[in-house]
Design a protein around this motif. Structure first.
Motif, mmCIF file in Angstrom:
data_model
loop_
_atom_site.group_PDB
_atom_site.id
_atom_site.type_symbol
_atom_site.label_atom_id
_atom_site.label_comp_id
_atom_site.label_asym_id
_atom_site.label_seq_id
_atom_site.Cartn_x
_atom_site.Cartn_y
_atom_site.Cartn_z
ATOM 1 N N SER A 153 0.825 -1.210 0.000
ATOM 2 C CA SER A 153 0.000 0.000 0.000
ATOM 3 C C SER A 153 0.859 1.259 0.000
ATOM 4 O O SER A 153 0.604 2.204 -0.764
ATOM 5 C CB SER A 153 -0.930 0.006 1.213
ATOM 6 N N LEU A 154 1.877 1.289 0.840
ATOM 7 C CA LEU A 154 2.769 2.445 0.902
ATOM 8 C C LEU A 154 3.555 2.602 -0.396
ATOM 9 O O LEU A 154 3.786 3.727 -0.865
ATOM 10 C CB LEU A 154 3.730 2.309 2.085
ATOM 11 N N PHE A 155 3.953 1.487 -0.970
ATOM 12 C CA PHE A 155 4.675 1.499 -2.247
ATOM 13 C C PHE A 155 3.801 2.100 -3.347
ATOM 14 O O PHE A 155 4.247 2.963 -4.114
ATOM 15 C CB PHE A 155 5.085 0.072 -2.609
ATOM 16 N N MET A 156 2.548 1.674 -3.413
ATOM 17 C CA MET A 156 1.625 2.193 -4.414
ATOM 18 C C MET A 156 1.315 3.660 -4.169
ATOM 19 O O MET A 156 1.224 4.456 -5.118
ATOM 20 C CB MET A 156 0.328 1.376 -4.411
ATOM 21 N N LEU A 157 1.143 4.032 -2.907
ATOM 22 C CA LEU A 157 0.846 5.423 -2.578
ATOM 23 C C LEU A 157 1.984 6.338 -3.010
ATOM 24 O O LEU A 157 1.752 7.384 -3.636
ATOM 25 C CB LEU A 157 0.598 5.551 -1.076
ATOM 26 N N ALA A 158 3.211 5.941 -2.681
ATOM 27 C CA ALA A 158 4.367 6.767 -3.020
ATOM 28 C C ALA A 158 4.510 6.933 -4.527
ATOM 29 O O ALA A 158 4.785 8.034 -5.019
ATOM 30 C CB ALA A 158 5.637 6.147 -2.438
ATOM 31 N N ASN A 159 4.300 5.846 -5.271
ATOM 32 C CA ASN A 159 4.488 5.900 -6.720
ATOM 33 C C ASN A 159 3.276 6.466 -7.453
ATOM 34 O O ASN A 159 3.369 6.754 -8.644
ATOM 35 C CB ASN A 159 4.804 4.496 -7.253
ATOM 36 N N ILE A 191 10.001 0.853 -25.941
ATOM 37 C CA ILE A 191 9.078 1.567 -25.054
ATOM 38 C C ILE A 191 9.641 2.941 -24.696
ATOM 39 O O ILE A 191 8.908 3.941 -24.678
ATOM 40 C CB ILE A 191 8.805 0.738 -23.778
ATOM 41 N N LYS A 192 10.953 3.018 -24.434
ATOM 42 C CA LYS A 192 11.576 4.296 -24.096
ATOM 43 C C LYS A 192 11.475 5.285 -25.251
ATOM 44 O O LYS A 192 11.154 6.463 -25.046
ATOM 45 C CB LYS A 192 13.054 4.085 -23.740
ATOM 46 N N PRO A 237 8.455 3.271 -19.388
ATOM 47 C CA PRO A 237 9.314 2.155 -18.960
ATOM 48 C C PRO A 237 9.485 2.088 -17.440
ATOM 49 O O PRO A 237 9.623 1.006 -16.874
ATOM 50 C CB PRO A 237 10.644 2.446 -19.657
ATOM 51 N N LYS A 238 9.462 3.254 -16.778
ATOM 52 C CA LYS A 238 9.594 3.252 -15.321
ATOM 53 C C LYS A 238 8.373 2.613 -14.669
ATOM 54 O O LYS A 238 8.490 1.976 -13.614
ATOM 55 C CB LYS A 238 9.798 4.678 -14.822
ATOM 56 N N ALA A 239 7.206 2.790 -15.280
ATOM 57 C CA ALA A 239 5.993 2.173 -14.732
ATOM 58 C C ALA A 239 6.090 0.650 -14.798
ATOM 59 O O ALA A 239 5.656 -0.054 -13.877
ATOM 60 C CB ALA A 239 4.764 2.656 -15.506
ATOM 61 N N TRP A 240 6.668 0.124 -15.871
ATOM 62 C CA TRP A 240 6.857 -1.326 -15.979
ATOM 63 C C TRP A 240 7.793 -1.829 -14.880
ATOM 64 O O TRP A 240 7.535 -2.867 -14.257
ATOM 65 C CB TRP A 240 7.428 -1.682 -17.351
ATOM 66 N N THR A 241 8.878 -1.091 -14.638
ATOM 67 C CA THR A 241 9.829 -1.496 -13.613
ATOM 68 C C THR A 241 9.204 -1.439 -12.223
ATOM 69 O O THR A 241 9.409 -2.335 -11.394
ATOM 70 C CB THR A 241 11.072 -0.577 -13.649
ATOM 71 N N ILE A 242 8.419 -0.387 -11.975
ATOM 72 C CA ILE A 242 7.782 -0.216 -10.664
ATOM 73 C C ILE A 242 6.772 -1.324 -10.395
ATOM 74 O O ILE A 242 6.760 -1.945 -9.324
ATOM 75 C CB ILE A 242 7.114 1.169 -10.573
ATOM 76 N N THR A 243 5.909 -1.595 -11.373
ATOM 77 C CA THR A 243 4.863 -2.602 -11.153
ATOM 78 C C THR A 243 5.448 -4.004 -11.038
ATOM 79 O O THR A 243 4.847 -4.871 -10.400
ATOM 80 C CB THR A 243 3.827 -2.570 -12.293
ATOM 81 N N LEU A 268 13.228 9.463 -18.738
ATOM 82 C CA LEU A 268 13.035 8.081 -19.154
ATOM 83 C C LEU A 268 14.353 7.431 -19.558
ATOM 84 O O LEU A 268 14.471 6.195 -19.580
ATOM 85 C CB LEU A 268 12.036 7.986 -20.317
ATOM 86 N N TRP A 269 15.344 8.254 -19.859
ATOM 87 C CA TRP A 269 16.642 7.742 -20.298
ATOM 88 C C TRP A 269 17.676 7.777 -19.177
ATOM 89 O O TRP A 269 18.831 7.421 -19.394
ATOM 90 C CB TRP A 269 17.136 8.551 -21.488
#
Length: 228
Positions: A16-22, A81-82, A145-151, A226-227
């Motif tokens: 939950s905290l991870f999702m909130l922060a991101n 993607i980038k 691409p950062k969203a893919w890494t985060i999820t 993104l780079w």
């Protein structure tokens, strides 16, 4: 008869905290929701918000399935993607930069004063005009691409197992996906609501121009980041 042995690996509060922060920190979608909220009001941003949240949930679902990790671990896929993501963000930044911001806000406020809804804008809508449509926001989320890494990290924080003979994490974790959806849409909604509130400053041109410039520059930085 099959007996379900429901088990939780990890920590729901940590997820939950991870999702909130991101979800609540500044990012391209939040900045564009702020911009769109100022231009058209909170309610007009609902398609953009739902597109972002739907994109997040799809990516989380793919993460529990293991597909997001495959995407992230293939350099050619991530490079594509980038490239597409940065080009799309740069184009959206240009769309924001060239907007006669104060005139658009005043026109929207005038239309609302005539008892029209915030979505009843005759000049709307060209592709890329903010706030984005559901599908445009969904596409932007997929090109981040950062969203893919985060999820991809989410399953390592919390995962539910029903203890069946055949593991089905993409089905077992629907409750965690629902929780993440609520956290995400609530978090990004604050940015659109903030934009709605900032419309009060429309009679202060220098302040509004300053806000507009900061949003445009920060979105431009997001495209470059993104780079990084």
């Amino acid at each position: 008869m099959t007996t379900l042995m429901i088990g939780l690996q990890g920590s729901v509060p940590a997820l939950s905290l991870f999702m909130l922060a991101n979800s609540i920190l500044p990012g391209p979608n939040n900045l564009m929701l702020l911009h769109g909220g100022i231009k058209r009001g909170f309610w007009a941003c609902r398609g953009h918000m739902m597109g972002v949240t739907t994109g997040v949930i799809i990516m989380l679902w793919l993460s529990y399935w293991g597909i997001a990790q495959i995407v992230v671990e293939h350099p050619q896929v991530m490079l594509s993607i980038k490239i597409l993501g940065s080009l799309y963000l740069l184009w959206l930044t240009w769309q924001m930069a060239k907007t006669d911001f104060i005139a658009v806000v005043k026109k929207a406020l005038y239309q609302e004063s005539l008892d029209k809804t915030s979505t009843a804008n005759p000049d709307k809508k060209g592709f890329g005009d903010l706030p984005l449509t559901f599908w445009q926001a969904l596409m932007l989320q997929g090109l981040n691409p950062k969203a893919w890494t985060i999820t991809m990290i989410a399953p390592t924080l919390a995962m539910i197992s029903l203890g069946l003979a055949e593991a089905t994490p993409w089905l077992d974790n629907w409750s965690l996906l629902l929780l993440c959806a609520v956290i995400n849409v609530t978090s990004i909604g604050w940015w659109a609501a903030g934009g709605q509130w900032l419309r009060k400053l429309v009679d202060y041109p220098r302040v509004m121009k300053g806000i507009h410039s900061v949003i445009v520059l920060m979105t431009f930085y997001c495209a470059l980041s993104l780079w990084l």
